[in-house]
Every structure is written in structure tokens, then in C-alpha cells.
Design a protein around this motif. Structure first.
Motif, PDB file in Angstrom:
ATOM      1  N   ILE A  14       0.844  -1.204   0.000  1.00 22.41           N
ATOM      2  CA  ILE A  14       0.000   0.000   0.000  1.00 22.41           C
ATOM      3  C   ILE A  14       0.879   1.254   0.000  1.00 22.41           C
ATOM      4  O   ILE A  14       0.655   2.198  -0.763  1.00 22.41           O
ATOM      5  N   ILE A  15       1.882   1.261   0.871  1.00 22.16           N
ATOM      6  CA  ILE A  15       2.767   2.429   0.985  1.00 22.16           C
ATOM      7  C   ILE A  15       3.547   2.641  -0.304  1.00 22.16           C
ATOM      8  O   ILE A  15       3.671   3.769  -0.812  1.00 22.16           O
ATOM      9  N   ALA A  16       4.107   1.564  -0.861  1.00 26.11           N
ATOM     10  CA  ALA A  16       4.915   1.680  -2.084  1.00 26.11           C
ATOM     11  C   ALA A  16       4.074   2.192  -3.244  1.00 26.11           C
ATOM     12  O   ALA A  16       4.542   3.003  -4.061  1.00 26.11           O
ATOM     13  N   ASN A  17       2.833   1.750  -3.343  1.00 27.55           N
ATOM     14  CA  ASN A  17       1.947   2.241  -4.406  1.00 27.55           C
ATOM     15  C   ASN A  17       1.654   3.726  -4.230  1.00 27.55           C
ATOM     16  O   ASN A  17       1.588   4.482  -5.209  1.00 27.55           O
ATOM     17  N   LYS A  18       1.489   4.140  -2.981  1.00 27.38           N
ATOM     18  CA  LYS A  18       1.256   5.560  -2.695  1.00 27.38           C
ATOM     19  C   LYS A  18       2.478   6.384  -3.100  1.00 27.38           C
ATOM     20  O   LYS A  18       2.342   7.463  -3.701  1.00 27.38           O
ATOM     21  N   VAL A  19       3.673   5.903  -2.793  1.00 26.32           N
ATOM     22  CA  VAL A  19       4.911   6.597  -3.166  1.00 26.32           C
ATOM     23  C   VAL A  19       5.005   6.736  -4.685  1.00 26.32           C
ATOM     24  O   VAL A  19       5.351   7.804  -5.208  1.00 26.32           O
ATOM     25  N   THR A 122       8.696   8.749   6.661  1.00 25.29           N
ATOM     26  CA  THR A 122       9.549   8.692   5.476  1.00 25.29           C
ATOM     27  C   THR A 122      10.567   7.566   5.598  1.00 25.29           C
ATOM     28  O   THR A 122      10.857   6.872   4.609  1.00 25.29           O
ATOM     29  N   SER A 123      11.119   7.354   6.786  1.00 21.65           N
ATOM     30  CA  SER A 123      11.986   6.182   7.001  1.00 21.65           C
ATOM     31  C   SER A 123      11.220   4.897   6.747  1.00 21.65           C
ATOM     32  O   SER A 123      11.719   3.968   6.102  1.00 21.65           O
ATOM     33  N   ARG A 124      10.003   4.849   7.256  1.00 23.64           N
ATOM     34  CA  ARG A 124       9.148   3.682   7.023  1.00 23.64           C
ATOM     35  C   ARG A 124       8.926   3.473   5.529  1.00 23.64           C
ATOM     36  O   ARG A 124       9.007   2.336   5.035  1.00 23.64           O
ATOM     37  N   ASN A 125       8.658   4.558   4.800  1.00 20.75           N
ATOM     38  CA  ASN A 125       8.417   4.431   3.361  1.00 20.75           C
ATOM     39  C   ASN A 125       9.621   3.848   2.646  1.00 20.75           C
ATOM     40  O   ASN A 125       9.476   3.023   1.730  1.00 20.75           O
ATOM     41  N   ALA A 126      10.817   4.282   3.039  1.00 15.54           N
ATOM     42  CA  ALA A 126      12.035   3.769   2.414  1.00 15.54           C
ATOM     43  C   ALA A 126      12.161   2.265   2.625  1.00 15.54           C
ATOM     44  O   ALA A 126      12.467   1.505   1.699  1.00 15.54           O
ATOM     45  N   LEU A 243      20.697  -2.343   6.310  1.00 15.61           N
ATOM     46  CA  LEU A 243      21.425  -1.255   6.946  1.00 15.61           C
ATOM     47  C   LEU A 243      20.871   0.059   6.411  1.00 15.61           C
ATOM     48  O   LEU A 243      20.914   0.314   5.205  1.00 15.61           O
ATOM     49  N   VAL A 244      20.310   0.875   7.300  1.00 17.34           N
ATOM     50  CA  VAL A 244      19.705   2.151   6.919  1.00 17.34           C
ATOM     51  C   VAL A 244      20.607   3.271   7.409  1.00 17.34           C
ATOM     52  O   VAL A 244      20.961   3.319   8.589  1.00 17.34           O
ATOM     53  N   HIS A 245      20.991   4.171   6.510  1.00 15.14           N
ATOM     54  CA  HIS A 245      21.984   5.178   6.877  1.00 15.14           C
ATOM     55  C   HIS A 245      21.583   6.551   6.369  1.00 15.14           C
ATOM     56  O   HIS A 245      20.778   6.689   5.439  1.00 15.14           O
ATOM     57  N   GLY A 246      22.157   7.582   6.967  1.00 16.03           N
ATOM     58  CA  GLY A 246      21.922   8.957   6.552  1.00 16.03           C
ATOM     59  C   GLY A 246      22.870   9.871   7.301  1.00 16.03           C
ATOM     60  O   GLY A 246      23.684   9.419   8.110  1.00 16.03           O
ATOM     61  N   GLY A 247      22.772  11.158   7.022  1.00 11.49           N
ATOM     62  CA  GLY A 247      23.581  12.133   7.742  1.00 11.49           C
ATOM     63  C   GLY A 247      24.850  12.552   7.029  1.00 11.49           C
ATOM     64  O   GLY A 247      25.232  13.715   7.081  1.00 11.49           O
ATOM     65  N   VAL A 248      25.536  11.610   6.388  1.00 14.99           N
ATOM     66  CA  VAL A 248      26.741  11.898   5.611  1.00 14.99           C
ATOM     67  C   VAL A 248      26.742  11.001   4.379  1.00 14.99           C
ATOM     68  O   VAL A 248      26.025   9.997   4.329  1.00 14.99           O
ATOM     69  N   ASN A 249      27.567  11.349   3.405  1.00 13.31           N
ATOM     70  CA  ASN A 249      27.716  10.507   2.223  1.00 13.31           C
ATOM     71  C   ASN A 249      28.228   9.129   2.635  1.00 13.31           C
ATOM     72  O   ASN A 249      29.229   9.010   3.340  1.00 13.31           O
ATOM     73  N   ARG A 263      30.018  -9.691   4.601  1.00  9.11           N
ATOM     74  CA  ARG A 263      29.182 -10.133   3.479  1.00  9.11           C
ATOM     75  C   ARG A 263      28.321  -8.955   3.054  1.00  9.11           C
ATOM     76  O   ARG A 263      28.282  -7.929   3.744  1.00  9.11           O
ATOM     77  N   LYS A 264      27.661  -9.100   1.940  1.00  2.00           N
ATOM     78  CA  LYS A 264      26.830  -8.016   1.430  1.00  2.00           C
ATOM     79  C   LYS A 264      25.487  -7.982   2.152  1.00  2.00           C
ATOM     80  O   LYS A 264      24.859  -9.027   2.381  1.00  2.00           O
ATOM     81  N   VAL A 265      25.068  -6.785   2.524  1.00  2.00           N
ATOM     82  CA  VAL A 265      23.706  -6.577   3.028  1.00  2.00           C
ATOM     83  C   VAL A 265      23.089  -5.426   2.223  1.00  2.00           C
ATOM     84  O   VAL A 265      23.798  -4.613   1.636  1.00  2.00           O
ATOM     85  N   THR A 266      21.775  -5.358   2.205  1.00  2.00           N
ATOM     86  CA  THR A 266      21.090  -4.265   1.524  1.00  2.00           C
ATOM     87  C   THR A 266      21.256  -2.979   2.316  1.00  2.00           C
ATOM     88  O   THR A 266      21.134  -2.974   3.543  1.00  2.00           O
ATOM     89  N   THR A 267      21.563  -1.890   1.625  1.00  3.44           N
ATOM     90  CA  THR A 267      21.676  -0.589   2.275  1.00  3.44           C
ATOM     91  C   THR A 267      20.606   0.346   1.716  1.00  3.44           C
ATOM     92  O   THR A 267      20.288   0.316   0.525  1.00  3.44           O
ATOM     93  N   ILE A 268      20.058   1.176   2.589  1.00  2.00           N
ATOM     94  CA  ILE A 268      19.050   2.169   2.209  1.00  2.00           C
ATOM     95  C   ILE A 268      19.512   3.521   2.706  1.00  2.00           C
ATOM     96  O   ILE A 268      19.770   3.703   3.902  1.00  2.00           O
ATOM     97  N   GLU A 269      19.599   4.483   1.801  1.00  2.00           N
ATOM     98  CA  GLU A 269      20.054   5.826   2.167  1.00  2.00           C
ATOM     99  C   GLU A 269      18.856   6.740   2.405  1.00  2.00           C
ATOM    100  O   GLU A 269      17.854   6.688   1.690  1.00  2.00           O
ATOM    101  N   THR A 270      18.985   7.601   3.407  1.00  2.00           N
ATOM    102  CA  THR A 270      17.948   8.580   3.720  1.00  2.00           C
ATOM    103  C   THR A 270      18.577   9.963   3.860  1.00  2.00           C
ATOM    104  O   THR A 270      19.778  10.093   4.071  1.00  2.00           O
TER     105      THR A 270
END
Length: 499
Positions: A14-19, A122-126, A243-249, A263-270
Motif C-alpha cells: 500500500i505504501i509503495a503504491n502511494k509513493v 519517510t523512514s518507514r516508506n524507504a 542497513l539504513v543510513h543517513g547524515g553523511v555521504n 558479506r553483502k547486506v542491503t543498504t538504504i540511504e535517507t
């Protein structure tokens, strides 16, 4: 599949469709948001002083409301701190986000009841966009950690006041509370090193699945976990996958963080800030962060070179161009009006509107007119380091203007995980890339105004020790990539290799 992940999937859809729907009508939403903001704002003291009731277009808004930074907003903020109502927004703010300014000392940014939900949602949406894209909601079945500032709040004129990350901690919904670590008591510890030890105590034997925070402080957390356990983080937490990150590059930290995980994990930038949650990564398939165009924020963009001009060019979202460096200006449903947030961005896409954060308006080097920005130094250093498989822990750059008997230069303070064998050759490669990225810098070198950059290796944990020495270790604090003066550089001279 467990209960929470089972429930998360339809809600995420539902959220992704709204985005997706909102990204297609971004420019129209922006026009509507400006009108809604003005409708509420005209009843405030600020709105009356700026004749909001006569504004009927974006052009007239630009004429009525000049761009301001925090110092220019301070008189209005001070009235709110005295307990006066209806100054910048209706009533009183729900919170003050307390943040350290580079030139303004402590800043108090209002957060209203209309804006607060967007700081969490917005974090939730990501995260939910990622759930839909990957089909993986298992992060909700284990423990989550948000490395944040203290949630303890003081009161100013009755307004709860604290760090944004601490305020956000109060907004975490009940369905995630049982998953959240560390405990409230541990989160309230002010001293970062003591707090970090307690966080490790509470999490080292847990089923951690989502870890969120500013990259340098996540790295300290990972280092302590490995020191205690003797294992890489990915082995210690076998179900850790987000892994959810933000604040700096993130790029300067990516290689070392992934090495720590093993190992590789998925990262999400905010892209959160006290002034609003501006953008987030909605997909792993496209470059850039999706601008948050339907969250009570009206965006304006100024060519970065003009931001400190008396009459800068101001454009709304529909007129932006890709690959132009803009200073970002916001008007918000918390009562900020044409506010210069101090960040620069460039658009990598207009359909939808996606951005990269390129630096800070006040974090640049232009001691000789070169106007070097954060994006240029990060890409130059990390590109050369990547070619040589060299890991960078942290770095900052400042001009060295007064030099006895030689030309001035840019001085790069770099903490290497392992320094290159030929440091001078490495520095020359970085300098060559810098010349390619910045024509003004190239002109200064070819004109014998500057000499090539010099790299000063900082000892292991030198940046951490520096931040500790100024009382800014942990939380949301970060080292500026660039300074146009020597304040940070002169202090870092105490933490060089061999000192």
C-alpha cells in the motif's frame, strides 16, 4: 514466515503504491503545498509581517519572502522560546529539535504536529519500498537498532526540546517497540563510549536484523562487536540483512562497513534533517534519492554559486535541471519560510525527481576562488583509493595559505586503514582527478598560484579522539569534509601519524 513480516508485506505494498503515485504528480503537489502553507501561515505573526494574504503565486512569494538562514530566523525563534504563540506557525511547536550549527551555535528548529509524522513515516516508506522491491520483510521478525541521541528532553517555554534522533525515538510505533534496541535507559546515556559499551552488551547475543544510524558511529559499533566476539558482524548476526543510513555521504564508509560485516547486506540511504525529511532511497535499481514532494515541504532551488548573493535566482521544482549544483531552500509545515538548510544537491532525474546530496553551502574551499565542494573531494579520494584497494576511515580538507618559501596548497587529513606504500604517488593521483573535476582548481595549479595537494596521514582513531576532545563523539555529530579555514585542520595536526 513470522507474524510481523507476514503483516508487513500487504502494508508495504500500500505504501509503495502511494509513493509511486506521488512521484508522478510531484510538481503539482508542490504547487498545492505552497498554497496550503500560505493559508495557515497568513494567520501568524510572520505571515502578517510578510503580507501572506496578498501572495497569489510563487513569483509573488519570492518577492515577499527573502531567503534566510538560521541567524536571520533567530529573532522569530526567540519569540517562540519566550512562549509566544502563532509566530511562525499556528500555536506552539510540538517540539524543538536542538542541533549544533557550524556558525550559529545551538539551533532550535521547530517541529509541529503537522510535520512530526513525516520524520518517522519517510523512514518507514524507504524500508517498505525495499520490502516490495525485494519481497523480503524478515527484518521485522528480529531486533532493530537505531543508533541515536538521547531521547531525554528538556523543556523550553513548555516545548519538549532535544536532538532530532531522540525526538524520533518517541515516535516509533508500538508494533516496533518490542523489536527495538537498545533499552530506553541505555539510550539516555550521554557519554558515547559508555553508551556504546552498553549497546553492545544488550545486542551482542540478539537476533539483530536492521541496523540504522550515521555511518561513522555504526562503524564504531561494528568495531566493538568484533572486538568483543572475535567474529565479523555478519557472522555474529546471521539474519542481519538491512542497513539504513543517513547524515553523511555513505560511499567513503561503504567498503570498511561491508568488510566489518563480512558479506553483502542491503543498504538504504535517507536524507533526514531537523528541518524536515527531504528524500529517501526508494529503489536499488536507480541512482539517487527520491525527493519527498508530498510531505508538507515546499522546495526551492538556487544555483549554489548564487546562494549568498543579494538577489539569487530561485526556482521551484518544475524548473530544475539535471547535473546542476543547487542550494536547497525549504518552506515547511513547521513554520520555516524560504529557509536555507545549508545543503547542496543535484538532480540525476526529473521523472521522477531524484537527487544526490553534493555538500554543504558553508563547507567548501575557496581560499583562492577555486570553490571546491564536498562531492569533488569525496569522489577524487575514494575513486583513487578504490583503484588501489585502499580503505579510508575518515578525512577532511582545508587550505594551507601561509607557507614559508613555497606555494600554498590544499591539505588533506586522511585516516587510512592501511596507508598506501607510496603516499606521494597516491596524493598525485588524487590531485590529478581533482584537476579534472574542478577547472578552477586546475587553473590555479597551472597558473602557479597553488601547488599540488598534500596528504597528512592521521593516526588510527585520530578522528575519534579529535571528536572526543571537542565533546562531539557519537550521536548525530560528524566531521565536515571541507573547511575554508584552519580551525579543524590545526587541531587535527595533534593526531597525525608519529605524533
Amino acid at each position: 514466515m513470522k507474524f510481523k513480516s507476514l503483516l508487513a508485506k500487504p502494508f508495504a505494498s500500500i505504501i509503495a503504491n502511494k509513493v509511486k503515485k506521488e512521484m508522478m504528480r510531484a510538481a503539482e503537489d508542490q504547487e498545492a503545498i505552497l498554497q496550503d502553507l500560505l493559508k495557515t501561515g497568513k494567520k501568524t505573526e510572520f505571515g502578517k509581517a510578510h503580507h501572506f494574504d496578498t501572495i497569489n503565486s510563487y513569483d509573488s512569494y519570492k518577492q515577499a519572502v527573502p531567503i534566510r538562514d538560521y541567524e536571520q530566523f533567530r529573532p522569530w525563534i526567540d519569540k517562540i522560546k519566550e512562549g509566544r504563540h502563532n509566530i511562525l506557525w499556528k500555536g506552539l511547536p510540538m517540539y524543538f529539535a536542538k542541533t549544533s550549527g557550524t556558525t550559529s551555535g545551538v539551533k532550535y528548529i521547530p517541529i509541529s504536529k503537522e510535520s512530526i509524522d513525516h520524520h518517522f513515516n519517510t523512514s518507514r516508506n524507504a524500508v517498505f519500498c525495499n520490502v516490495v522491491e525485494t519481497g523480503d520483510a524478515t527484518a521485522f521478525d528480529g531486533k532493530l537498532i537505531f543508533l541515536s541521541g538521547s531521547p531525554e528532553l528538556e523543556r523550553i517555554a513548555g516545548i519538549p526540546t532535544g536532538r532530532l534522533s531522540g525526538i524520533a525515538n518517541h515516535q516509533i510505533p508500538r508494533y516496533l517497540r518490542t523489536n527495538q534496541l537498545p533499552t530506553y535507559e541505555t539510550n539516555c546515556i550521554d557519554d558515547w563510549e559508555t553508551k556504546l559499551g552498553k549497546i553492545v552488551d544488550e545486542t551482542i547475543n540478539q537476533d539483530m536484523r536492521l541496523i540504522s544510524g550515521i555511518p561513522p558511529w555504526m562503524q564504531m559499533y561494528f568495531d566493538e562487536l568484533t572486538a568483543r566476539s572475535g567474529k565479523p558482524v555478519g557472522e555474529l548476526f546471521p539474519n542481519f540483512n538491512l542497513l539504513v543510513h543517513g547524515g553523511v555521504n555513505f560511499e567513503p564508509y561503504r567498503a570498511k562497513l561491508m568488510d566489518s560485516i563480512g558479506r553483502k547486506v542491503t543498504t538504504i540511504e535517507t536524507f533526514p534533517a531537523s528541518e524536515g525529511f527531504f528524500a529517501f532511497q526508494d529503489t536499488q535499481q536507480q541512482e539517487g534519492l527520491l525527493l519527498n514532494t508530498n510531505a508538507g515541504i515546499f522546495f526551492e532551488f538556487v544555483p549554489a554559486a548564487e546562494i549568498f548573493s543579494p538577489n539569487p535566482t530561485r526556482i521551484s521544482l518544475k524548473d530544475v535541471e539535471t547535473d546542476v549544483n543547487y542550494a536547497m531552500v525549504v518552506s515547511t509545515n513547521a513554520g520555516l519560510w524560504a529557509y536555507n538548510i545549508g545543503d547542496t544537491v543535484k538532480f540525476v532525474s526529473r521523472n521522477p525527481y531524484r537527487i544526490l546530496v553534493t555538500g554543504r553551502t558553508k563547507h567548501f574551499i575557496s581560499a583562492f576562488g577555486e570553490h571546491v565542494i564536498g562531492e569533488e573531494v569525496e569522489q577524487s579520494l575514494m575513486g583513487v583509493a578504490g583503484r588501489h584497494n585502499i580503505r579510508i576511515t575518515e578525512f577532511t580538507v582545508a587550505p594551507k595559505v601561509q607557507v614559508n618559501g613555497e606555494l600554498p596548497y590544499h591539505e588533506w587529513f586522511v585516516e587510512f586503514e592501511e596507508a598506501p606504500g607510496n603516499l606521494e604517488g597516491f596524493a598525485q593521483e588524487v590531485d590529478q582527478v581533482m584537476q579534472q573535476k574542478n577547472i578552477y582548481y586546475n587553473d590555479l595549479l597551472t597558473g602557479n598560484i597553488l601547488q599540488t595537494l598534500k596528504i597528512r596521514p592521521v593516526r588510527k582513531n585520530g578522528f575519534i579522539d579529535y571528536m572526543k576532545s571537542i565533546g562531539k563523539l557519537g550521536g548525530q555529530n560528524k566531521v565536515p569534509r571541507l573547511s575554508n579555514d584552519r580551525t579543524i585542520a590545526d587541531e587535527l595536526g595533534k593526531y597525525l601519524e608519529g605524533r
